[in-house]
Motif scaffolding. Structure first.
Motif, PDB file in Angstrom:
ATOM      1  N   ASN A 226      10.718  38.109 -44.366  1.00 38.39           N
ATOM      2  CA  ASN A 226       9.292  38.084 -44.651  1.00 38.39           C
ATOM      3  C   ASN A 226       8.923  36.778 -45.360  1.00 38.39           C
ATOM      4  O   ASN A 226       9.420  36.487 -46.447  1.00 38.39           O
ATOM      5  CB  ASN A 226       8.925  39.275 -45.534  1.00 38.39           C
ATOM      6  CG  ASN A 226       9.156  40.596 -44.830  1.00 38.39           C
ATOM      7  OD1 ASN A 226       8.304  41.106 -44.114  1.00 38.39           O
ATOM      8  ND2 ASN A 226      10.352  41.166 -45.024  1.00 38.39           N
ATOM      9  N   ILE A 227       8.051  36.005 -44.726  1.00 38.46           N
ATOM     10  CA  ILE A 227       7.587  34.731 -45.295  1.00 38.46           C
ATOM     11  C   ILE A 227       6.241  34.989 -45.951  1.00 38.46           C
ATOM     12  O   ILE A 227       5.268  35.336 -45.274  1.00 38.46           O
ATOM     13  CB  ILE A 227       7.448  33.635 -44.225  1.00 38.46           C
ATOM     14  CG1 ILE A 227       8.685  33.609 -43.316  1.00 38.46           C
ATOM     15  CG2 ILE A 227       7.209  32.293 -44.899  1.00 38.46           C
ATOM     16  CD1 ILE A 227       9.972  33.286 -44.020  1.00 38.46           C
ATOM     17  N   ILE A 228       6.175  34.831 -47.271  1.00 40.74           N
ATOM     18  CA  ILE A 228       4.953  35.151 -48.011  1.00 40.74           C
ATOM     19  C   ILE A 228       4.095  33.899 -48.168  1.00 40.74           C
ATOM     20  O   ILE A 228       4.560  32.852 -48.631  1.00 40.74           O
ATOM     21  CB  ILE A 228       5.294  35.722 -49.406  1.00 40.74           C
ATOM     22  CG1 ILE A 228       6.353  36.827 -49.299  1.00 40.74           C
ATOM     23  CG2 ILE A 228       4.020  36.227 -50.070  1.00 40.74           C
ATOM     24  CD1 ILE A 228       5.953  38.010 -48.454  1.00 40.74           C
ATOM     25  N   PHE A 229       2.824  34.005 -47.789  1.00 43.49           N
ATOM     26  CA  PHE A 229       1.848  32.929 -47.928  1.00 43.49           C
ATOM     27  C   PHE A 229       0.846  33.310 -49.017  1.00 43.49           C
ATOM     28  O   PHE A 229       0.346  34.441 -49.038  1.00 43.49           O
ATOM     29  CB  PHE A 229       1.107  32.686 -46.614  1.00 43.49           C
ATOM     30  CG  PHE A 229       1.945  32.016 -45.557  1.00 43.49           C
ATOM     31  CD1 PHE A 229       1.806  30.667 -45.298  1.00 43.49           C
ATOM     32  CD2 PHE A 229       2.868  32.754 -44.825  1.00 43.49           C
ATOM     33  CE1 PHE A 229       2.571  30.047 -44.332  1.00 43.49           C
ATOM     34  CE2 PHE A 229       3.640  32.144 -43.851  1.00 43.49           C
ATOM     35  CZ  PHE A 229       3.491  30.794 -43.605  1.00 43.49           C
ATOM     36  N   PHE A 230       0.533  32.369 -49.881  1.00 42.87           N
ATOM     37  CA  PHE A 230      -0.369  32.614 -51.004  1.00 42.87           C
ATOM     38  C   PHE A 230      -1.804  32.204 -50.656  1.00 42.87           C
ATOM     39  O   PHE A 230      -2.031  31.427 -49.726  1.00 42.87           O
ATOM     40  CB  PHE A 230       0.106  31.838 -52.231  1.00 42.87           C
ATOM     41  CG  PHE A 230       1.454  32.285 -52.733  1.00 42.87           C
ATOM     42  CD1 PHE A 230       1.563  33.308 -53.653  1.00 42.87           C
ATOM     43  CD2 PHE A 230       2.618  31.684 -52.260  1.00 42.87           C
ATOM     44  CE1 PHE A 230       2.802  33.726 -54.113  1.00 42.87           C
ATOM     45  CE2 PHE A 230       3.865  32.093 -52.701  1.00 42.87           C
ATOM     46  CZ  PHE A 230       3.955  33.117 -53.631  1.00 42.87           C
ATOM     47  N   PRO A 231      -2.782  32.690 -51.427  1.00 44.15           N
ATOM     48  CA  PRO A 231      -4.176  32.318 -51.150  1.00 44.15           C
ATOM     49  C   PRO A 231      -4.513  30.898 -51.580  1.00 44.15           C
ATOM     50  O   PRO A 231      -5.560  30.367 -51.194  1.00 44.15           O
ATOM     51  CB  PRO A 231      -4.987  33.345 -51.956  1.00 44.15           C
ATOM     52  CG  PRO A 231      -4.060  33.818 -53.018  1.00 44.15           C
ATOM     53  CD  PRO A 231      -2.686  33.756 -52.447  1.00 44.15           C
ATOM     54  N   MET A 254      13.280  37.905 -48.064  1.00 43.12           N
ATOM     55  CA  MET A 254      11.989  37.251 -48.264  1.00 43.12           C
ATOM     56  C   MET A 254      12.172  35.762 -48.521  1.00 43.12           C
ATOM     57  O   MET A 254      13.233  35.297 -48.937  1.00 43.12           O
ATOM     58  CB  MET A 254      11.254  37.874 -49.463  1.00 43.12           C
ATOM     59  CG  MET A 254      11.037  39.363 -49.361  1.00 43.12           C
ATOM     60  SD  MET A 254      10.517  40.059 -50.945  1.00 43.12           S
ATOM     61  CE  MET A 254       8.883  39.350 -51.087  1.00 43.12           C
ATOM     62  N   ALA A 255      11.110  35.023 -48.274  1.00 41.02           N
ATOM     63  CA  ALA A 255      10.978  33.621 -48.659  1.00 41.02           C
ATOM     64  C   ALA A 255       9.494  33.387 -48.907  1.00 41.02           C
ATOM     65  O   ALA A 255       8.647  34.178 -48.455  1.00 41.02           O
ATOM     66  CB  ALA A 255      11.507  32.688 -47.576  1.00 41.02           C
ATOM     67  N   VAL A 256       9.160  32.330 -49.635  1.00 37.87           N
ATOM     68  CA  VAL A 256       7.753  32.015 -49.867  1.00 37.87           C
ATOM     69  C   VAL A 256       7.447  30.642 -49.274  1.00 37.87           C
ATOM     70  O   VAL A 256       8.321  29.768 -49.219  1.00 37.87           O
ATOM     71  CB  VAL A 256       7.400  32.024 -51.377  1.00 37.87           C
ATOM     72  CG1 VAL A 256       7.616  33.399 -51.959  1.00 37.87           C
ATOM     73  CG2 VAL A 256       8.202  30.974 -52.146  1.00 37.87           C
ATOM     74  N   TYR A 257       6.206  30.501 -48.819  1.00 34.58           N
ATOM     75  CA  TYR A 257       5.756  29.207 -48.323  1.00 34.58           C
ATOM     76  C   TYR A 257       4.914  28.546 -49.410  1.00 34.58           C
ATOM     77  O   TYR A 257       3.973  29.155 -49.933  1.00 34.58           O
ATOM     78  CB  TYR A 257       4.929  29.350 -47.039  1.00 34.58           C
ATOM     79  CG  TYR A 257       4.466  28.015 -46.508  1.00 34.58           C
ATOM     80  CD1 TYR A 257       5.329  27.217 -45.766  1.00 34.58           C
ATOM     81  CD2 TYR A 257       3.193  27.529 -46.781  1.00 34.58           C
ATOM     82  CE1 TYR A 257       4.937  25.982 -45.300  1.00 34.58           C
ATOM     83  CE2 TYR A 257       2.787  26.294 -46.322  1.00 34.58           C
ATOM     84  CZ  TYR A 257       3.653  25.517 -45.583  1.00 34.58           C
ATOM     85  OH  TYR A 257       3.272  24.280 -45.138  1.00 34.58           O
ATOM     86  N   LEU A 271      12.283  28.805 -50.963  1.00 39.05           N
ATOM     87  CA  LEU A 271      10.995  28.135 -50.810  1.00 39.05           C
ATOM     88  C   LEU A 271      10.994  27.314 -49.532  1.00 39.05           C
ATOM     89  O   LEU A 271      11.891  26.501 -49.303  1.00 39.05           O
ATOM     90  CB  LEU A 271      10.735  27.214 -52.007  1.00 39.05           C
ATOM     91  CG  LEU A 271       9.510  26.300 -51.909  1.00 39.05           C
ATOM     92  CD1 LEU A 271       8.222  27.115 -51.914  1.00 39.05           C
ATOM     93  CD2 LEU A 271       9.503  25.277 -53.055  1.00 39.05           C
ATOM     94  N   ILE A 272       9.981  27.541 -48.700  1.00 42.07           N
ATOM     95  CA  ILE A 272       9.784  26.762 -47.477  1.00 42.07           C
ATOM     96  C   ILE A 272       8.594  25.839 -47.712  1.00 42.07           C
ATOM     97  O   ILE A 272       7.551  26.265 -48.208  1.00 42.07           O
ATOM     98  CB  ILE A 272       9.526  27.688 -46.270  1.00 42.07           C
ATOM     99  CG1 ILE A 272      10.758  28.553 -46.011  1.00 42.07           C
ATOM    100  CG2 ILE A 272       9.182  26.883 -45.025  1.00 42.07           C
ATOM    101  CD1 ILE A 272      10.529  29.635 -44.965  1.00 42.07           C
ATOM    102  N   TYR A 273       8.737  24.566 -47.361  1.00 45.56           N
ATOM    103  CA  TYR A 273       7.662  23.592 -47.611  1.00 45.56           C
ATOM    104  C   TYR A 273       7.784  22.442 -46.609  1.00 45.56           C
ATOM    105  O   TYR A 273       8.827  22.264 -45.960  1.00 45.56           O
ATOM    106  CB  TYR A 273       7.739  23.052 -49.041  1.00 45.56           C
ATOM    107  CG  TYR A 273       9.006  22.288 -49.349  1.00 45.56           C
ATOM    108  CD1 TYR A 273       9.032  20.897 -49.303  1.00 45.56           C
ATOM    109  CD2 TYR A 273      10.189  22.948 -49.672  1.00 45.56           C
ATOM    110  CE1 TYR A 273      10.196  20.187 -49.583  1.00 45.56           C
ATOM    111  CE2 TYR A 273      11.349  22.254 -49.954  1.00 45.56           C
ATOM    112  CZ  TYR A 273      11.352  20.871 -49.898  1.00 45.56           C
ATOM    113  OH  TYR A 273      12.507  20.171 -50.162  1.00 45.56           O
ATOM    114  N   THR A 274       6.725  21.668 -46.473  1.00 40.81           N
ATOM    115  CA  THR A 274       6.749  20.487 -45.621  1.00 40.81           C
ATOM    116  C   THR A 274       6.832  19.233 -46.487  1.00 40.81           C
ATOM    117  O   THR A 274       6.390  19.228 -47.634  1.00 40.81           O
ATOM    118  CB  THR A 274       5.504  20.405 -44.733  1.00 40.81           C
ATOM    119  OG1 THR A 274       4.339  20.347 -45.564  1.00 40.81           O
ATOM    120  CG2 THR A 274       5.408  21.600 -43.807  1.00 40.81           C
TER     121      THR A 274
END
Length: 356
Positions: A226-231, A254-257, A271-274
């Motif tokens: 599950n990749i969680i995206f924040f507002p 889980m992972a977070v973007y 943490l996933i990021y560009t």
């Protein structure tokens, strides 16, 4: 200020307050009869006796990287570059003076300016005179539509969304994207949500208040990561949500973007990021750092990303454009592509990275 690439003694490493004129000339050292180019650097220098702020010190690092690139240019490219340095300050007056006085008339390339309003003022002149110009730090897109001589280093949110979707679609494991939504959700985050939905990637949404009331579990998929995206990309606003996520990890996959700057936070979830700072450092960094220390008699202000390497890579890229050579970056492998038909070029080298 005119600085030959071999004039190490003219650097403002220890005394930035010496930069008191908008543009002035110093003697250059005679060199063999090799092709010569003029490069103009337009940036806001720190002037005065007070210590530079963190942002100003990063710009000092950037400038030193420019000098480092020019130092090795005669040996690597068999050309000579004269560097003209202009203090753009923080408004448009100094840039307007450059145009009024025809100061840039003989330039072969420009690095800068650093502020959008300065770019907008200079852009018509750049287009008229067909001068390749690399914008190192601006991210504004509205002046990129009608000037093919502008090249922006920073990528756009659209490129980021495209890279993220390609990364998810190429994954060899099952993914599910979970979007935490609230009434003041950032526009870029909404567009990321809409793009992922359009791509067909598995996704769901949950209200921010539901997350705070421990209902995030119901939005997760047991058979997927599950990749969680924040507002929002502002970490402080996401702290409460992050606590709820970390309470469910690692029992749930889980992972977070997020964004690159979140790496300094205490996050226990992947943490996933560009990032555009992606290239394996192909320079012999020990040699580079030894030359740096000899020139500047100081350590680097930061470890990563290094603004001296940003200045170095952008300058080497400009030299490559002028001499029609390919340059692999030390920290940023810059690849420019058209932003719009008849418009500016923009760096397309962006990667999705994962920090465990």
């Amino acid at each position: 200020m005119v600085i030959a690439c071999s004039l190490a003694s003219m650097l403002w490493a220890d005394e930035p307050e010496q930069v008191v004129a908008d543009t002035m000339a110093v003697d250059t050292i005679p060199v063999p009869d090799i092709p010569r180019y003029r490069l103009d650097l337009i940036m806001p220098f720190h002037v005065g006796n007070s210590a530079p702020s963190a942002q100003e010190e990063r710009l000092n690092e950037f400038y030193r990287g420019v000098i480092m690139a020019l130092h090795e240019t005669p040996q690597q490219d068999s050309i000579f570059v004269e560097l003209y340095v202009h203090n753009s300050k923080r408004d448009t007056a100094a840039v307007a003076a450059l145009l009024r006085d025809s100061t840039l008339e003989k330039t072969n390339g420009i690095i800068g300016p650093f502020y959008p309003e300065q770019v907008e003022l200079l852009s018509p002149w750049i287009r008229e005179h067909r001068v390749p110009t690399i914008l190192p730090v601006t991210s504004d897109e509205h002046y990129l539509t009608d000037n093919p001589y502008l090249m922006q280093y920073n990528t756009t949110p659209e490129q980021e969304r495209k890279a993220v979707i390609e990364y998810f679609l190429s994954s060899d494991q099952r993914l599910h994207c979970v979007f935490i939504e609230d009434s003041i959700m950032d526009a870029s985050n909404r567009m990321m949500r809409d793009a992922i939905r359009k791509s067909g990637i598995s996704n769901s949404a949950i209200a921010s208040q539901a997350v705070l009331h421990d209902s995030l579990l119901y939005a997760l998929r047991a058979n997927a990561e599950n990749i969680i995206f924040f507002p929002t990309n502002k970490y402080q606003r996401n702290r409460a949500y992050m606590a709820k996520i970390q309470a469910l990890y690692p029992e749930h996959k889980m992972a977070v973007y997020g964004v690159f700057s979140w790496l300094k936070e205490q996050i226990s979830v992947p943490l996933i990021y560009t990032s555009t700072f992606v290239t394996e450092q192909e320079l012999d960094m020990k040699t580079y750092d030894a030359v740096w220390k000899k020139y500047f008699k100081m350590q680097h202000a930061v470890s990563y990303p290094r603004y001296d390497l940003l200045g170095y890579d952008i300058t080497r890229k400009m030299i490559g454009l002028l001499t029609n050579k390919r340059y692999p970056g030390a920290q940023s492998d810059i690849d420019f592509e058209p932003y719009a038909e008849g418009g500016a070029l923009i760096n397309a080298h962006i990667e999705v990275l994962r920090a465990e």
